[in-house]
Each structure stands twice: as C-alpha cells, then as structure tokens.
Design a protein around this motif. Structure first.
Motif, PDB file in Angstrom:
ATOM      1  N   ALA A   1      13.607  -5.697   6.550  1.00 52.34           N
ATOM      2  CA  ALA A   1      12.754  -5.390   7.695  1.00 52.34           C
ATOM      3  C   ALA A   1      11.487  -6.231   7.681  1.00 52.34           C
ATOM      4  O   ALA A   1      11.037  -6.717   8.728  1.00 52.34           O
TER       5      ALA A   1
ATOM      6  N   LEU B   1      12.511  -9.881   8.612  1.00 52.16           N
ATOM      7  CA  LEU B   1      12.899  -9.973  10.021  1.00 52.16           C
ATOM      8  C   LEU B   1      11.706  -9.806  10.941  1.00 52.16           C
ATOM      9  O   LEU B   1      11.634 -10.409  12.015  1.00 52.16           O
ATOM     10  N   ALA B   2      10.749  -8.993  10.523  1.00 59.58           N
ATOM     11  CA  ALA B   2       9.570  -8.758  11.353  1.00 59.58           C
ATOM     12  C   ALA B   2       8.580  -9.905  11.316  1.00 59.58           C
ATOM     13  O   ALA B   2       7.953 -10.220  12.334  1.00 59.58           O
TER      14      ALA B   2
ATOM     15  N   CYS C   1      18.223 -12.516   3.591  1.00 53.59           N
ATOM     16  CA  CYS C   1      17.275 -11.989   4.572  1.00 53.59           C
ATOM     17  C   CYS C   1      16.445 -13.106   5.205  1.00 53.59           C
ATOM     18  O   CYS C   1      16.169 -13.075   6.412  1.00 53.59           O
TER      19      CYS C   1
ATOM     20  N   ALA D   1      16.572 -14.106   9.251  1.00 54.47           N
ATOM     21  CA  ALA D   1      15.354 -14.232  10.054  1.00 54.47           C
ATOM     22  C   ALA D   1      15.199 -15.630  10.656  1.00 54.47           C
ATOM     23  O   ALA D   1      14.315 -15.839  11.492  1.00 54.47           O
TER      24      ALA D   1
ATOM     25  N   SER E   1       8.871  -2.018  13.487  1.00 55.08           N
ATOM     26  CA  SER E   1       9.561  -2.496  14.692  1.00 55.08           C
ATOM     27  C   SER E   1      10.930  -3.066  14.365  1.00 55.08           C
ATOM     28  O   SER E   1      11.880  -2.923  15.140  1.00 55.08           O
ATOM     29  N   ALA E   2      11.052  -3.728  13.211  1.00 59.02           N
ATOM     30  CA  ALA E   2      12.355  -4.243  12.785  1.00 59.02           C
ATOM     31  C   ALA E   2      13.189  -3.153  12.135  1.00 59.02           C
ATOM     32  O   ALA E   2      14.391  -3.028  12.395  1.00 59.02           O
ATOM     33  N   LYS E   3      12.573  -2.341  11.284  1.00 60.77           N
ATOM     34  CA  LYS E   3      13.282  -1.308  10.536  1.00 60.77           C
ATOM     35  C   LYS E   3      13.986  -0.303  11.451  1.00 60.77           C
ATOM     36  O   LYS E   3      15.092   0.169  11.158  1.00 60.77           O
TER      37      LYS E   3
END
Length: 393
Positions: free
Chosen positions: A108, A111-112, A133, A137, A264-266
C-alpha cells in the motif's frame, strides 16, 4: 479461433515466478528434510494472546467488517507502544493505519507513494515482496548492497549517496534486516536521515523485527531522528514478535497526510482483515516490556544453538544481531553456488535452507550466501544441527 499473442501476465510482474520458498518447502516435504527455509515459527505464540483472540471471537468483536483504518482499541495500543518505546507521539485516529500484515503495508505504501518513472532505493539483499511492489507501482528499484564487514553486513553510505538521483522518490529501509540479521546503527540511520532531508526524499521503513534484537543491540526507528517524523512511513507487525504470523496484523504510523495517502491504496487491496485478531494484538501490545524481553531471550538461545552448529558444520557464519535468520557463507565448505547447494542439501543432510541470491538484483553478490531460520522448536534445531554434521564427514 484467434490466437492470443500478448502474454497473459502483466509485464511488470513477468520477472517474478514461483517464489523460492514454495520450491524449497515442496522439496522439504518430498524428502522429509527439516525446513529451516521459510521464516515462520513451528509453535503457537503465548497462550494469553491466543485467549484474547478467543474472547474476541466469542464476544462477537471483529467477526464482521472492522473499521477500515483498524479497530480503535488496536490503533490506540499502537500509538501507546510507539510513545512508550520510542518517544514517538501519534494520533491513533489520523496517524495509525492497520493492515493485513506488513506485506500489505509495504504494498500500500509503495502503490500510494510511487509513480511510474520514480526510483526506489532498497538495501539488498531485500525481502522479496519489495521488488514486486516497486514493479506494480511502476517504479524502478535501485539496489544498494549490504556487504560483509567485521562479521556483519554493513551499509556503504557513499554507495547510498551515489544511488540518489533526481528521479529518486524514496528510500525503502529494513532494520533489523531480513535476511542478513544486521541492525542499522544510530550513526548509519543518522546519515540516511540527513541524506533524505538534503534530497527531499521519503523513507518507508520496515521494522517488523523491532523487538527481536540480540546481544544488547539497539533498534532505532528512523522516524525518531530529527526532521524525519514528517517524511517517514514506519511499518510494524505483530506476527514476528508474538509468533502469530498467520494472523496477518500489521500497521503503519506516519503523518496524517502520508497515512491518508497509504490508506487510499490500502482500501482497494484487502479493505479490512483479521478482525478478532486485532483485539488480541491490542492486548499483546499493552503487555509489560518484560514479556517481549522473555520472547527475545528464548529466540536468542535458539540463534546461539543454530549458529554454533553451523560453525561446527564448516559454514562461515555471520552472527545476526536481530531477526529470525542467520546468513552463512558456503565457500569454507568448498561451495560457491547457493542455489545448487540448497537444492542438494536435503539429500546431503536432510535440511532445507534458502539461497540468498534470490534477494539480490546483483545475483553474483549473493551467490555464496545461504539463509537458515532459527524460529523453530529447540529439539528441531538440535536435530538439524546433528544432521548438518554430515557435511564434514
């Protein structure tokens, strides 16, 4: 019928096949070897923490979707833990986020915070999910290699500085470090902090082994250093400390802005997880520090048993200052290829280990190193040590 010409797997993940852990665990099952490869305990954690989970289940706490950021009891306990242990003050409502283990927290966060074209510096050898990860991303990983020095693996600060470019977005730290067992010193972390501030970088720091440090080693959260709280995402987890890796309860602590970005990503990954276990972990975090001291002492004794046995079996042993793992050098045994050595070890000695090269971009750097896990029962470790004696017969 039209023939598909485009590969089915997203090209960002094409380099990641079946993990070495699956391969070596299957090899252990097929040969009956003792599996010291994957880092999970072979016994459950403390009874009082298990009973806390049972009470939560029976009381109906967490059996339905828990709140997205995590249950309030756990977020408060995490904030209390950070303040009591490290003097770091976090608002449990806006600066703490509960995740499905540390692995989701890592995913997360990256990605965020990472966009295509951004560079992410990671210390190699690295936990295998880091590379995947960063790739998901759309970032570019830039490894900085930890190398053996005076019995441990050391960070070359000049190499780290040279790795930073105008495209660098963040530094991904891990201390205590898996797989080498190195615990970065306050001086090393101070230098990283100064670099992050000088070049305006974020830091994501994986500290899941924070309580599993040995021989008086000090774990220093980089967020506790001057100027770092506002640019650091700290990742923690209950699984390693309390030997409940299957519960998948992790968390991040950071500023409201960074926590909101990660959330927001999680929310589009698991959304929520581990409801009843969150209540149990809240109780665990509030246990006296003497409780985790006892768990650490027990694990240190297991480390000593395995490292002494590996030394007697002819390995070059890098004695870990933390984590579940010991890294060994197979060159004193006349070996140089960790993959070949680990694939043959179950037949030769009835033990499974992991070749460290899988954790490197620079595979040649990790070729002679092999990782063993010591988070197993004492009788299992003693039997493994006895079997490894076959290598010198």
């Amino acid at each position: 019928m039209a023939v598909m010409t485009r590969p089915l797997l997203n090209r960002r993940l094409a380099e990641f096949g079946t993990t070495i852990f699956a391969e070596m665990s299957a090899l252990a099952a097929r040969t009956g070897a003792i599996n010291l490869g994957q880092g999970f305990p072979d016994t459950d954690g403390p009874e009082e923490i298990r009973e806390a989970a049972v009470r939560a289940l029976r009381d109906g706490r967490g059996n339905q979707y828990p709140p997205g950021p995590g249950v309030p009891e756990l977020r408060a306990a995490i904030a209390e833990h950070q303040l009591r242990r490290y003097g770091l003050s976090y608002d449990p409502d806006s600066e703490v986020l509960v995740t499905a283990g540390a692995t989701e927290a890592i995913a997360a966060a990256l990605l965020a915070l990472v966009e295509p074209g951004d560079e992410v510096i990671a210390l190699e050898p690295y936990y295998d999910s880091y590379a995947a990860c960063v790739a998901m991303a759309g970032g570019t990983r830039v490894p900085v290699t930890l190398r053996p020095h005076d019995g441990a693996f050391a960070l070359d600060l000049d190499e780290l500085r040279a790795a930073v470019t105008d495209r660098t977005r963040l530094i991904l730290l891990n201390t205590p470090h898996n797989p080498t067992g190195t615990v970065l010193s306050r001086a090393e972390l101070t230098a990283v902090a100064e670099l992050a501030q000088e070049r305006d970088l974020l830091v994501v720091t994986d500290e899941v082994y924070e309580h599993l440090v040995f021989d008086g080693a000090e774990h220093v959260p980089i967020a506790s250093l001057p100027g770092m709280r506002e640019r650091t995402v700290t990742i923690g987890s209950a699984g390693k400390t309390y030997s409940f890796t299957g519960w998948k309860v992790g968390w991040i602590t950071s500023t409201p802005e960074l926590t909101s970005a990660v959330r927001s990503a999680k929310q589009f990954l698991t959304y929520v997880a581990s409801g009843p276990f969150q209540y149990a972990v809240a109780e665990a975090l509030r246990l006296p520090d003497s409780f985790t001291d006892g768990l650490r002492a027990e694990l240190q004794a297991k480390r000593d048993l395995l490292t002494e046995g590996l030394t007697a079996a002819g390995f070059g042993v890098h004695r870990p200052a933390g984590t579940y793992f010991v890294t060994t050098d197979i060159r004193p045994l006349g070996e140089h290829d960790g993959f070949a050595f680990c694939r043959a070890l179950p037949e030769r000695a009835g033990v499974v280990a992991i070749p460290n090269a899988v954790f490197y971009d620079h595979r040649e750097e990790g070729a002679p190193f092999v990782r063993f896990a010591f988070c197993k029962r004492t009788d299992v470790l003693a039997e493994a040590v006895d079997r490894l004696k076959r290598l010198t017969r």
